[in-house]
Design an enzyme around this catalytic site. Structure first.
Site, PDB file in Angstrom:
ATOM      1  N   GLU A 252       1.177   9.816   1.303  1.00  0.00           N
ATOM      2  CA  GLU A 252       0.502   9.029   2.344  1.00  0.00           C
ATOM      3  C   GLU A 252      -0.396   9.903   3.211  1.00  0.00           C
ATOM      4  O   GLU A 252      -1.480   9.505   3.625  1.00  0.00           O
ATOM      5  CB  GLU A 252       1.539   8.323   3.228  1.00  0.00           C
ATOM      6  CG  GLU A 252       2.343   7.252   2.527  1.00  0.00           C
ATOM      7  CD  GLU A 252       1.477   6.069   2.119  1.00  0.00           C
ATOM      8  OE1 GLU A 252       0.646   6.233   1.198  1.00  0.00           O
ATOM      9  OE2 GLU A 252       1.641   4.993   2.714  1.00  0.00           O
TER      10      GLU A 252
ATOM     11  N   THR B  86      -7.729   3.348   4.519  1.00  0.00           N
ATOM     12  CA  THR B  86      -6.827   3.490   5.666  1.00  0.00           C
ATOM     13  C   THR B  86      -7.392   4.492   6.671  1.00  0.00           C
ATOM     14  O   THR B  86      -7.336   4.268   7.889  1.00  0.00           O
ATOM     15  CB  THR B  86      -5.428   3.930   5.187  1.00  0.00           C
ATOM     16  OG1 THR B  86      -4.914   2.900   4.339  1.00  0.00           O
ATOM     17  CG2 THR B  86      -4.466   4.124   6.339  1.00  0.00           C
TER      18      THR B  86
HETATM   19  N1  HSE Z   1       0.603   1.989   9.291  1.00  0.00           N
HETATM   20  C1  HSE Z   1      -0.514   2.328   8.457  1.00  0.00           C
HETATM   21  C2  HSE Z   1      -1.798   1.934   9.171  1.00  0.00           C
HETATM   22  C3  HSE Z   1      -0.393   1.599   7.161  1.00  0.00           C
HETATM   23  O1  HSE Z   1      -1.880   0.800   9.651  1.00  0.00           O
HETATM   24  O2  HSE Z   1      -2.719   2.741   9.248  1.00  0.00           O
HETATM   25  C4  HSE Z   1      -1.493   1.929   6.208  1.00  0.00           C
HETATM   26  O3  HSE Z   1      -1.259   1.310   4.993  1.00  0.00           O
END
Ligand code: HSE
Length: 309
Positions: free
Chosen positions: A128, A181
């Site tokens: 991530e 993202t």
């Molecule tokens: N919590 C993260 C965001 C999830 O909203 O940036 C990304 O998939």
């Protein structure tokens, strides 16, 4: 065991009130991965079908997560990974998390489960971090554990599995645009006015309480995001109209799935979920925006082994 084939599910992160800490696991959509032992040490991504993604281990989220796991254990084998992508990158339903979580789950199984599913989360988070610049665990946790999960951040994070009311269903609408993202994080403000923080943590606490008590009305009242959604919603065409359509159709609430552009809604029951999906989809149909949509129960299992030999 020499080889394992798995289904690694899509997930919804944030769930409106729990930015970076709350997530849940979906049923009908996910990637498949085949992972096998090899004599050559290290990790090699040998095949990716369905998406243009890097095969180079250090540039691929699955590769980075797998290497993080192997850095903590002496393995006499290396591993080959094949990824069959069904979740589009940049769709907001945990595409990178499915690859990262699947890789560490599969390797852990082939090694005889030296780590618990919760322990795998810290390795999957490395994927991530590569994908978004932030090592958040709100997609990888529900992918690995199933159901709803809550992350208490800290040097040693707590990952808490939450209960789920039986009738809860999710609707996902994915407008076919890519929203990275990292880009969706770059629009966020770094400070929060105190009154908004109070509203948000009240909503998050109430939402979690409502999961424990199956209080659908409280779920509905607390499924709100006063901090992130106001900044991000402008990145998603027709977001306000789609959300309004979901609420008018009887959904408990609706918001941005992860960092978008997918939009989710939660409903009490499948019939309302189907109706909600139809009404949300109509907005994109009339705007002539390509899209896909799903109705899903909450997947309580997470990653599933399809074959092993
Ligand atoms: N919590 C993260 C965001 C999830 O909203 O940036 C990304 O998939």
């Amino acid at each position: 065991m020499k080889e394992i084939k798995l289904f690694s599910p899509a997930t919804v992160a944030n769930v409106s009130c729990g930015f970076d800490v709350l997530g849940f696991c979906l049923d009908p959509i996910g990637d498949e991965m085949v992972i096998r032992k090899s004599k050559q040490l290290g990790v090699r991504i040998i095949k990716i079908v369905g998406q243009e993604l890097p095969l180079e281990t250090k540039k691929n989220v699955a590769g980075v997560a797998a290497e993080a796991l192997l850095s903590e254990i002496d393995s006499e084998y290396g591993f080959e990974i094949e990824i069959y992508k069904h979740i589009k990158a940049g769709s907001g339903i945990g595409s990178s998390a499915a690859s990262s979580a699947g890789a560490v789950f599969g390797i852990n199984a082939l090694l005889g489960f030296p780590f618990t599913a919760k322990e795998l989360i810290r390795f999957a988070m490395k994927g991530e971090e590569l994908a978004s610049g932030a090592a958040h665990a709100d997609n990888v946790s529900p992918a690995l554990l199933g159901g709803f999960t809550l992350v208490r951040c800290g040097e040693t994070p707590d990952i808490i599995q939450l209960p789920c009311p039986n009738n809860l269903h999710a609707v996902i609408i994915h407008p076919e645009i890519e929203l990275k993202t990292a880009d969706a994080r770059s629009v966020l403000k770094k400070t929060i006015p105190l009154e908004k923080a109070i509203t948000q943590w009240g909503n998050l606490a109430a939402f979690i309480s409502a999961l424990y008590t199956s209080d659908y009305e409280l779920i509905s009242r607390s499924l709100k995001d006063v901090i992130i959604e106001p900044n991000r919603s402008a990145l998603i065409p027709y977001f306000d109209n789609i959300k309004e359509a979901a609420i008018n159709a009887g959904a408990l609430g609706s918001g941005i799935s992860g960092s978008g552009p997918s939009i989710f809604a939660l409903t009490n029951g499948e019939v309302t979920a189907e109706k909600t999906r139809d009404e949300m989809v109509k907005i994109l149909q009339s705007a002539k925006i390509e899209h896909s949509s799903y109705v899903s129960k909450i997947n309580m299992q997470g990653i599933q082994i399809l074959e092993q030999r």
